[in-house]
Design a protein around this motif. Structure first.
Motif, PDB file in Angstrom:
ATOM      1  N   LEU A   1       0.861  -1.185   0.000  1.00 33.54           N
ATOM      2  CA  LEU A   1       0.000   0.000   0.000  1.00 33.54           C
ATOM      3  C   LEU A   1       0.890   1.226   0.000  1.00 33.54           C
ATOM      4  O   LEU A   1       1.887   1.277   0.716  1.00 33.54           O
ATOM      5  N   LEU A   2       0.535   2.195  -0.817  1.00 33.50           N
ATOM      6  CA  LEU A   2       1.302   3.444  -0.907  1.00 33.50           C
ATOM      7  C   LEU A   2       0.436   4.598  -0.425  1.00 33.50           C
ATOM      8  O   LEU A   2      -0.694   4.779  -0.893  1.00 33.50           O
ATOM      9  N   ILE A   3       0.963   5.354   0.527  1.00 31.31           N
ATOM     10  CA  ILE A   3       0.279   6.530   1.061  1.00 31.31           C
ATOM     11  C   ILE A   3       1.157   7.753   0.798  1.00 31.31           C
ATOM     12  O   ILE A   3       2.344   7.750   1.128  1.00 31.31           O
ATOM     13  N   THR A   4       0.576   8.783   0.199  1.00 30.25           N
ATOM     14  CA  THR A   4       1.284  10.055   0.086  1.00 30.25           C
ATOM     15  C   THR A   4       0.654  11.038   1.054  1.00 30.25           C
ATOM     16  O   THR A   4      -0.545  10.978   1.337  1.00 30.25           O
ATOM     17  N   ILE A   5       1.459  11.950   1.554  1.00 25.67           N
ATOM     18  CA  ILE A   5       0.982  12.927   2.531  1.00 25.67           C
ATOM     19  C   ILE A   5       1.369  14.320   2.084  1.00 25.67           C
ATOM     20  O   ILE A   5       2.549  14.620   1.900  1.00 25.67           O
ATOM     21  N   GLY A   6       0.359  15.171   1.890  1.00 25.04           N
ATOM     22  CA  GLY A   6       0.594  16.554   1.521  1.00 25.04           C
ATOM     23  C   GLY A   6       0.508  16.788   0.027  1.00 25.04           C
ATOM     24  O   GLY A   6       0.598  15.855  -0.781  1.00 25.04           O
ATOM     25  N   GLY A   7       0.321  18.036  -0.340  1.00 23.99           N
ATOM     26  CA  GLY A   7       0.323  18.429  -1.748  1.00 23.99           C
ATOM     27  C   GLY A   7      -0.850  17.937  -2.555  1.00 23.99           C
ATOM     28  O   GLY A   7      -0.789  17.904  -3.779  1.00 23.99           O
ATOM     29  N   SER A   8      -1.968  17.577  -1.890  1.00 24.31           N
ATOM     30  CA  SER A   8      -3.109  17.021  -2.627  1.00 24.31           C
ATOM     31  C   SER A   8      -4.165  18.052  -2.980  1.00 24.31           C
ATOM     32  O   SER A   8      -5.199  17.713  -3.551  1.00 24.31           O
ATOM     33  N   GLY A   9      -3.921  19.318  -2.631  1.00 21.43           N
ATOM     34  CA  GLY A   9      -4.897  20.360  -2.921  1.00 21.43           C
ATOM     35  C   GLY A   9      -4.783  20.876  -4.341  1.00 21.43           C
ATOM     36  O   GLY A   9      -4.253  20.207  -5.233  1.00 21.43           O
ATOM     37  N   VAL A  10      -5.273  22.084  -4.552  1.00 23.64           N
ATOM     38  CA  VAL A  10      -5.263  22.667  -5.895  1.00 23.64           C
ATOM     39  C   VAL A  10      -4.459  23.969  -5.936  1.00 23.64           C
ATOM     40  O   VAL A  10      -4.578  24.756  -6.854  1.00 23.64           O
ATOM     41  N   GLY A  11      -3.633  24.187  -4.926  1.00 30.99           N
ATOM     42  CA  GLY A  11      -2.818  25.392  -4.874  1.00 30.99           C
ATOM     43  C   GLY A  11      -1.632  25.330  -5.821  1.00 30.99           C
ATOM     44  O   GLY A  11      -1.323  24.296  -6.419  1.00 30.99           O
ATOM     45  N   ARG A  12      -0.935  26.440  -5.941  1.00 35.61           N
ATOM     46  CA  ARG A  12       0.187  26.556  -6.873  1.00 35.61           C
ATOM     47  C   ARG A  12       1.304  25.584  -6.533  1.00 35.61           C
ATOM     48  O   ARG A  12       2.004  25.088  -7.421  1.00 35.61           O
ATOM     49  N   THR A  13       1.482  25.273  -5.229  1.00 32.13           N
ATOM     50  CA  THR A  13       2.571  24.379  -4.824  1.00 32.13           C
ATOM     51  C   THR A  13       2.087  22.958  -4.538  1.00 32.13           C
ATOM     52  O   THR A  13       2.833  22.152  -3.978  1.00 32.13           O
ATOM     53  N   ASP A  14       0.861  22.645  -4.922  1.00 28.48           N
ATOM     54  CA  ASP A  14       0.315  21.300  -4.690  1.00 28.48           C
ATOM     55  C   ASP A  14       0.439  20.483  -5.968  1.00 28.48           C
ATOM     56  O   ASP A  14      -0.313  20.681  -6.922  1.00 28.48           O
ATOM     57  N   ALA A  15       1.398  19.546  -5.966  1.00 26.82           N
ATOM     58  CA  ALA A  15       1.675  18.782  -7.191  1.00 26.82           C
ATOM     59  C   ALA A  15       1.546  17.283  -6.993  1.00 26.82           C
ATOM     60  O   ALA A  15       1.868  16.515  -7.897  1.00 26.82           O
ATOM     61  N   ALA A  16       1.055  16.859  -5.831  1.00 30.48           N
ATOM     62  CA  ALA A  16       1.018  15.424  -5.544  1.00 30.48           C
ATOM     63  C   ALA A  16       0.148  14.667  -6.531  1.00 30.48           C
ATOM     64  O   ALA A  16       0.518  13.595  -7.020  1.00 30.48           O
ATOM     65  N   ILE A  17      -1.024  15.203  -6.851  1.00 28.38           N
ATOM     66  CA  ILE A  17      -1.943  14.465  -7.708  1.00 28.38           C
ATOM     67  C   ILE A  17      -1.416  14.404  -9.140  1.00 28.38           C
ATOM     68  O   ILE A  17      -1.547  13.384  -9.824  1.00 28.38           O
ATOM     69  N   ALA A  18      -0.785  15.490  -9.600  1.00 26.32           N
ATOM     70  CA  ALA A  18      -0.178  15.469 -10.929  1.00 26.32           C
ATOM     71  C   ALA A  18       0.932  14.432 -10.991  1.00 26.32           C
ATOM     72  O   ALA A  18       1.084  13.718 -11.990  1.00 26.32           O
ATOM     73  N   ALA A  19       1.693  14.312  -9.892  1.00 32.37           N
ATOM     74  CA  ALA A  19       2.751  13.300  -9.850  1.00 32.37           C
ATOM     75  C   ALA A  19       2.156  11.905  -9.808  1.00 32.37           C
ATOM     76  O   ALA A  19       2.645  10.983 -10.479  1.00 32.37           O
TER      77      ALA A  19
END
Length: 265
Positions: free
Chosen positions: A114-132
């Motif tokens: 299981l992979l969990i990411t923490i942070g950067g899941s919003g839609v702000g300028r510095t939130d890139a988790a979902i794009a990654a």
């Protein structure tokens, strides 16, 4: 009027192991504030019918922390501690930066269940988790009809579940309890968690259309609601249990027996 389309997705059918449907909002979630105050919360535990921790196996959980702009890593530590208490073998890593390439590089599922990411899941300028995540993962949904925790996301890399948690502690915990912990229990072979039922000392009022987390304190043989949807760090530390009010309900009247999941023994 821009109306959201809500999908009722039974993630269990996608091998995520959830016991109930989760609503997924098909729109970009609104921005959320970040809570950075340092705090400690007692670890929870996985309980079977006998009341004792009893994982049948230790799933390998990779936690990828997307570093906060402030440098605070409280949420990552909190989730890692909760995962270990639940019986997981936690493999912790941190992206070198908050950009898409750095985050995607940190995804190594070769030795994880299981992979969990923490942070950067919003839609702000510095939130890139979902794009990654989208570069490596089949994103099932981004934007969960859950308060707090709206900016969470679920996906998978081949057969490995991926869950993106927000960086704020209260939102990460809400998504951990409702999305990640059931998956971890399924991977551990832990018996289904049994809620504890008590009557409400006072009513719970909830918003229709979105599931809301309620924190409860056990008081004189009843549940006393402490917070609904908006969870301060002090309230989280004080609470004994939590429950989810379905998006189709307006809440529960005082005296109604409700079932909640204990946060600690």
């Amino acid at each position: 009027m821009n109306r959201s389309r809500v999908i009722h997705l039974d993630i269990r059918n996608r091998k995520f192991g959830l016991a109930a449907p989760v609503e997924l909002l098909q729109k970009k979630p609104t921005g959320v504030g970040i809570l950075t105050a340092a705090f400690r919360i007692k670890k929870g535990s996985v309980e079977n019918d006998g009341g004792a921790p009893f994982p049948l196996r230790r799933p390998r959980l990779r936690v990828v922390n997307i570093p906060a702009v402030s440098g605070d890593a409280t949420t990552a530590q909190l989730i890692s501690d909760n995962a270990r208490a639940a019986g997981a073998n936690v493999i912790f890593s941190e992206a070198s930066a908050r950009d898409v390439a750095s985050i995607a590089k940190a995804f190594d599922t070769g030795a994880s269940d299981l992979l969990i990411t923490i942070g950067g899941s919003g839609v702000g300028r510095t939130d890139a988790a979902i794009a990654a995540v989208a570069q490596r993962v089949e994103v099932i949904a981004h934007g969960i009809a859950l308060q707090p925790g709206r900016t969470s996301a679920v996906g998978r890399i081949e057969s490995i579940p991926v869950i993106a948690l927000p960086g704020a502690p209260d939102q990460a915990l809400a998504a951990w309890w409702t999305l990640a912990l059931p998956v971890l229990d399924r991977l551990s072979g832990v018996l289904q968690r049994q809620p504890f039922t008590l009557p409400l000392q006072r009513k719970i009022a909830s918003s229709v259309g979105i599931a809301e987390i309620v924190l409860l304190e056990r008081n004189e043989g009843a549940w006393m609601p402490l917070a609904v949807g908006d969870l301060s760090l002090e309230t989280i530390a004080r609470a004994d249990a939590w429950l989810v009010v379905s998006g189709g309900l307006e809440g529960f009247a005082a005296g109604t027996p409700v079932s909640a999941y204990m946060l600690r023994e």
